[in-house]
Write a protein that holds these residues in place. Structure first.
Motif, PDB file in Angstrom:
ATOM      1  N   LYS A  56       9.528  -9.522   1.600  1.00 10.18           N
ATOM      2  CA  LYS A  56      10.439  -8.476   2.078  1.00 10.18           C
ATOM      3  C   LYS A  56       9.900  -7.859   3.359  1.00 10.18           C
ATOM      4  O   LYS A  56      10.648  -7.524   4.271  1.00 10.18           O
ATOM      5  N   LYS A  57       8.588  -7.723   3.389  1.00  8.76           N
ATOM      6  CA  LYS A  57       7.947  -7.211   4.595  1.00  8.76           C
ATOM      7  C   LYS A  57       6.750  -8.102   4.895  1.00  8.76           C
ATOM      8  O   LYS A  57       5.694  -7.980   4.283  1.00  8.76           O
ATOM      9  N   SER A  58       6.931  -9.010   5.817  1.00 10.08           N
ATOM     10  CA  SER A  58       5.877  -9.972   6.120  1.00 10.08           C
ATOM     11  C   SER A  58       4.709  -9.305   6.843  1.00 10.08           C
ATOM     12  O   SER A  58       4.900  -8.395   7.649  1.00 10.08           O
ATOM     13  N   ASN A  59       3.496  -9.778   6.532  1.00 10.21           N
ATOM     14  CA  ASN A  59       2.325  -9.253   7.230  1.00 10.21           C
ATOM     15  C   ASN A  59       1.641 -10.347   8.051  1.00 10.21           C
ATOM     16  O   ASN A  59       0.435 -10.372   8.182  1.00 10.21           O
ATOM     17  N   GLN A  60       2.457 -11.279   8.560  1.00 11.10           N
ATOM     18  CA  GLN A  60       1.999 -12.355   9.435  1.00 11.10           C
ATOM     19  C   GLN A  60       1.063 -13.331   8.717  1.00 11.10           C
ATOM     20  O   GLN A  60       0.191 -13.920   9.321  1.00 11.10           O
ATOM     21  N   LYS A  61       1.282 -13.462   7.399  1.00 13.22           N
ATOM     22  CA  LYS A  61       0.502 -14.399   6.608  1.00 13.22           C
ATOM     23  C   LYS A  61       1.440 -15.380   5.918  1.00 13.22           C
ATOM     24  O   LYS A  61       2.524 -15.006   5.472  1.00 13.22           O
ATOM     25  N   VAL A  62       1.006 -16.625   5.802  1.00 16.53           N
ATOM     26  CA  VAL A  62       1.833 -17.649   5.177  1.00 16.53           C
ATOM     27  C   VAL A  62       0.959 -18.564   4.334  1.00 16.53           C
ATOM     28  O   VAL A  62      -0.190 -18.848   4.680  1.00 16.53           O
ATOM     29  N   THR A  63       1.511 -18.997   3.215  1.00 11.72           N
ATOM     30  CA  THR A  63       0.850 -19.991   2.380  1.00 11.72           C
ATOM     31  C   THR A  63       1.705 -21.258   2.360  1.00 11.72           C
ATOM     32  O   THR A  63       2.919 -21.197   2.151  1.00 11.72           O
ATOM     33  N   ILE A  64       1.056 -22.384   2.572  1.00  7.51           N
ATOM     34  CA  ILE A  64       1.720 -23.684   2.493  1.00  7.51           C
ATOM     35  C   ILE A  64       1.457 -24.255   1.107  1.00  7.51           C
ATOM     36  O   ILE A  64       0.303 -24.430   0.707  1.00  7.51           O
ATOM     37  N   LEU A  65       2.529 -24.518   0.359  1.00  6.72           N
ATOM     38  CA  LEU A  65       2.417 -25.027  -1.006  1.00  6.72           C
ATOM     39  C   LEU A  65       2.687 -26.528  -1.035  1.00  6.72           C
ATOM     40  O   LEU A  65       3.640 -27.013  -0.412  1.00  6.72           O
ATOM     41  N   LEU A  66       1.858 -27.254  -1.784  1.00 11.66           N
ATOM     42  CA  LEU A  66       1.954 -28.712  -1.875  1.00 11.66           C
ATOM     43  C   LEU A  66       2.089 -29.114  -3.342  1.00 11.66           C
ATOM     44  O   LEU A  66       1.235 -28.791  -4.163  1.00 11.66           O
ATOM     45  N   HIS A  67       3.137 -29.838  -3.663  1.00 11.16           N
ATOM     46  CA  HIS A  67       3.418 -30.219  -5.053  1.00 11.16           C
ATOM     47  C   HIS A  67       2.651 -31.469  -5.466  1.00 11.16           C
ATOM     48  O   HIS A  67       1.955 -32.102  -4.670  1.00 11.16           O
TER      49      HIS A  67
END
Length: 318
Positions: A56-67
């Motif tokens: 809802k409020k991004s803090n400039q962080k991202v996680t890449i998920l791999l199945h």
């Protein structure tokens, strides 16, 4: 770093490896998240799809998920992890490997446990958005092996990649195949094989010179699938060479960033090599947790949040 002492003690039914594995894959209600699909064109002309979900409020962080093997970004374990990450300020890029998003990919190659060039393409695409100052990688099963190999085989990494998490990871591909071949795993290997044979049959129409009905009939095991398709399609002599060159255990000592490895002791997919206790004692950045329970990607705590999801979030937030 010394092995993490685990305090994971699930309700009684989930102490059974098969119950926790099957319930988590097939019966757990899927968390509701809003996903937006982005198609990534790959250097060889093929594609893969990324399903994004946003805080809802991004803090400039991202996680890449791999199945994992024959999974996708719609699986409950992916959505469960994405949900808690989104709720805590992380955007999520959930990757569908080639041919796993509901549409056959366009080239002879597909995905495999060590195809890190595709992961590299995903990471570059994420960073090209010019939004994120921190990237974490989080993989399940085959996806865990893939990210560990990626981290350990490269001299340098993008500076934005800070931490990584691998859950229920087959550090030895050959060892894990041998575990899957045990009689008590017939349900899982049969399910994988049915899906892989279907994909092979579909691709036969596009590549009749490389994929034949005769070979299709020979694919009666996961080993034969890798020997007749995975290995030759991706430049390996045979299945054994594919397993040897892509098993992530050999790459672990080269990893420089903090990593958290969560493998349950009762995971019937894993072999003894998948519990690198001695290596963890030598590596300051390897955080290894081996709870007694959890099965394969089945760390149930409640339907809303799993133990693995809570621990992964805590690790990347530290």
């Amino acid at each position: 770093m010394p092995q993490i002492k685990s305090n994971y003690k699930p309700p009684f039914p989930f102490r059974n490896a098969h119950f926790s594995t099957i319930y988590s894959a097939k019966l757990r209600p899927s968390p509701r998240i809003a996903q937006q699909r982005e198609r990534l064109q790959l250097p060889d002309g093929d594609f893969l799809d990324i399903d994004w979900s946003f805080a809802k409020k991004s803090n400039q962080k991202v996680t890449i998920l791999l199945h994992g093997l024959e999974g996708n970004a719609q699986r409950t374990y992916i959505k469960g992890q994405a949900y808690i990450l989104n709720e805590n300020g992380w955007d999520v890029a959930a990757v569908n490997f080639r041919g796993c998003s509901g549409e056959t990919n366009t080239v002879y190659q597909s995905y495999n446990a060590g195809k890190t060039d595709d992961l590299d393409s995903v990471i570059k695409a994420v960073l090209e958005r010019d939004i994120y100052i921190e990237v974490s990688l989080l993989g399940f099963s085959l996806g865990g092996n893939l990210l560990l190999k990626y981290l350990g085989e490269r001299e340098t990494l993008p500076k934005e990649i800070k931490k990584a998490v691998a859950i229920s990871t087959p550090l030895s591909l050959k060892g894990s195949l041998e575990s899957l071949n045990q009689y008590y795993n017939w349900v899982y290997r049969s399910s994988f094989l049915i899906n892989l044979r279907k994909k092979y049959k579909l691709k036969m129409k596009d590549f009749p010179e490389k994929m034949t009905a005769e070979d299709y009939k020979k694919i009666t095991s996961l080993y034969e699938f890798d020997n007749l398709y995975t290995a030759p399609a991706h430049g390996f002599k045979d299945a054994l060479e594919y397993y040897k060159k892509n098993s992530s255990l050999q790459f672990l000592p080269n990893i420089k960033i903090p990593i958290y490895l969560l493998n349950a002791k009762n995971d019937t997919f894993l072999s003894s090599e998948c519990y690198p206790i001695e290596l963890a004692l030598k590596m300051k950045n390897l955080h290894l947790e081996i709870p007694n329970y959890g099965g394969h990607v089945g760390f149930h705590q409640s339907n809303k949040i799993y133990y693995s999801e809570k621990k992964a979030l805590a690790f990347i937030k530290e």
